[in-house]
Design a protein around this motif. Structure first.
Motif, PDB file in Angstrom:
ATOM      1  N   GLY A 213     -16.379  11.059  33.737  1.00  0.00           N
ATOM      2  CA  GLY A 213     -16.492  11.619  32.396  1.00  0.00           C
ATOM      3  C   GLY A 213     -16.210  10.644  31.263  1.00  0.00           C
ATOM      4  O   GLY A 213     -16.352  11.002  30.095  1.00  0.00           O
ATOM      5  N   MET A 214     -15.806   9.405  31.591  1.00  0.00           N
ATOM      6  CA  MET A 214     -15.531   8.434  30.529  1.00  0.00           C
ATOM      7  C   MET A 214     -16.838   8.089  29.813  1.00  0.00           C
ATOM      8  O   MET A 214     -17.841   7.780  30.453  1.00  0.00           O
ATOM      9  N   ALA A 215     -16.814   8.157  28.493  1.00  0.00           N
ATOM     10  CA  ALA A 215     -18.004   7.794  27.720  1.00  0.00           C
ATOM     11  C   ALA A 215     -18.272   6.303  27.872  1.00  0.00           C
ATOM     12  O   ALA A 215     -17.353   5.494  27.865  1.00  0.00           O
ATOM     13  N   GLU A 216     -19.535   5.963  28.026  1.00  0.00           N
ATOM     14  CA  GLU A 216     -19.908   4.567  28.177  1.00  0.00           C
ATOM     15  C   GLU A 216     -21.134   4.295  27.330  1.00  0.00           C
ATOM     16  O   GLU A 216     -21.968   5.176  27.112  1.00  0.00           O
ATOM     17  N   PHE A 217     -21.261   3.069  26.864  1.00  0.00           N
ATOM     18  CA  PHE A 217     -22.343   2.682  25.978  1.00  0.00           C
ATOM     19  C   PHE A 217     -22.768   1.264  26.320  1.00  0.00           C
ATOM     20  O   PHE A 217     -21.920   0.376  26.440  1.00  0.00           O
ATOM     21  N   ALA A 218     -24.050   1.044  26.491  1.00  0.00           N
ATOM     22  CA  ALA A 218     -24.564  -0.296  26.775  1.00  0.00           C
ATOM     23  C   ALA A 218     -24.977  -0.953  25.461  1.00  0.00           C
ATOM     24  O   ALA A 218     -25.992  -0.607  24.875  1.00  0.00           O
ATOM     25  N   ALA A 219     -24.166  -1.863  24.980  1.00  0.00           N
ATOM     26  CA  ALA A 219     -24.432  -2.534  23.706  1.00  0.00           C
ATOM     27  C   ALA A 219     -25.285  -3.780  23.917  1.00  0.00           C
ATOM     28  O   ALA A 219     -25.145  -4.481  24.910  1.00  0.00           O
ATOM     29  N   THR A 220     -26.155  -4.040  22.945  1.00  0.00           N
ATOM     30  CA  THR A 220     -26.938  -5.267  22.963  1.00  0.00           C
ATOM     31  C   THR A 220     -26.599  -6.164  21.774  1.00  0.00           C
ATOM     32  O   THR A 220     -27.111  -7.275  21.674  1.00  0.00           O
ATOM     33  N   THR A 221     -25.741  -5.668  20.891  1.00  0.00           N
ATOM     34  CA  THR A 221     -25.317  -6.454  19.739  1.00  0.00           C
ATOM     35  C   THR A 221     -23.928  -6.009  19.303  1.00  0.00           C
ATOM     36  O   THR A 221     -23.491  -4.906  19.642  1.00  0.00           O
ATOM     37  N   PHE A 222     -23.238  -6.872  18.596  1.00  0.00           N
ATOM     38  CA  PHE A 222     -21.936  -6.510  18.051  1.00  0.00           C
ATOM     39  C   PHE A 222     -21.689  -7.298  16.782  1.00  0.00           C
ATOM     40  O   PHE A 222     -22.339  -8.305  16.509  1.00  0.00           O
ATOM     41  N   VAL A 223     -20.749  -6.821  16.006  1.00  0.00           N
ATOM     42  CA  VAL A 223     -20.311  -7.494  14.789  1.00  0.00           C
ATOM     43  C   VAL A 223     -18.833  -7.175  14.621  1.00  0.00           C
ATOM     44  O   VAL A 223     -18.358  -6.150  15.098  1.00  0.00           O
ATOM     45  N   PHE A 224     -18.087  -8.087  14.002  1.00  0.00           N
ATOM     46  CA  PHE A 224     -16.674  -7.785  13.782  1.00  0.00           C
ATOM     47  C   PHE A 224     -16.282  -8.116  12.356  1.00  0.00           C
ATOM     48  O   PHE A 224     -16.938  -8.900  11.668  1.00  0.00           O
ATOM     49  N   THR A 225     -15.214  -7.486  11.924  1.00  0.00           N
ATOM     50  CA  THR A 225     -14.680  -7.712  10.592  1.00  0.00           C
ATOM     51  C   THR A 225     -13.169  -7.574  10.625  1.00  0.00           C
ATOM     52  O   THR A 225     -12.630  -6.854  11.459  1.00  0.00           O
ATOM     53  N   ARG A 226     -12.512  -8.257   9.748  1.00  0.00           N
ATOM     54  CA  ARG A 226     -11.053  -8.144   9.626  1.00  0.00           C
ATOM     55  C   ARG A 226     -10.764  -6.940   8.748  1.00  0.00           C
ATOM     56  O   ARG A 226     -11.117  -6.920   7.582  1.00  0.00           O
TER      57      ARG A 226
END
Length: 98
Positions: A22-35
């Motif tokens: 039941g754990m939600a999972e997501f296959a990402a193809t991109t990411f971005v980060f910010t402080r």
């Protein structure tokens, strides 16, 4: 059940928590980060998104995010670098647990 057993480099207890039903999972193809602040870093994950023009251009769509301390972000980056940058023969396991 032997909780001292190691599965994919994780203790059985942690492995079961990581792969719980039941754990939600997501296959990402991109990411971005910010402080977010001095105390937090936000990493957003997404996909290429729908086509936005006839040439097939796509605008990323971010749907999942995690916010963590800068120290955790550095730990995560270090573990990922160590695991994926090391030659396969030098890797101690396929997963890491803190």
């Amino acid at each position: 059940m032997d909780e001292n057993q190691i599965v994919d480099g994780l203790s059985l207890r942690v492995w079961q928590a990581v792969f719980r039903p039941g754990m939600a999972e997501f296959a990402a193809t991109t990411f971005v980060f910010t402080r977010e602040s001095n105390d937090f870093v936000r990493i957003a994950f997404g996909n290429a998104g729908p086509r936005i023009d006839a040439a097939g251009g796509r605008e990323p769509v971010y749907t999942h995010a995690v916010t963590l301390t800068p120290e955790m972000a550095v730990d995560l980056a270090g573990l990922l670098l160590k695991h994926f940058a090391e030659p396969t023969s030098q890797r101690s396991s396929s997963s890491a647990e803190l």
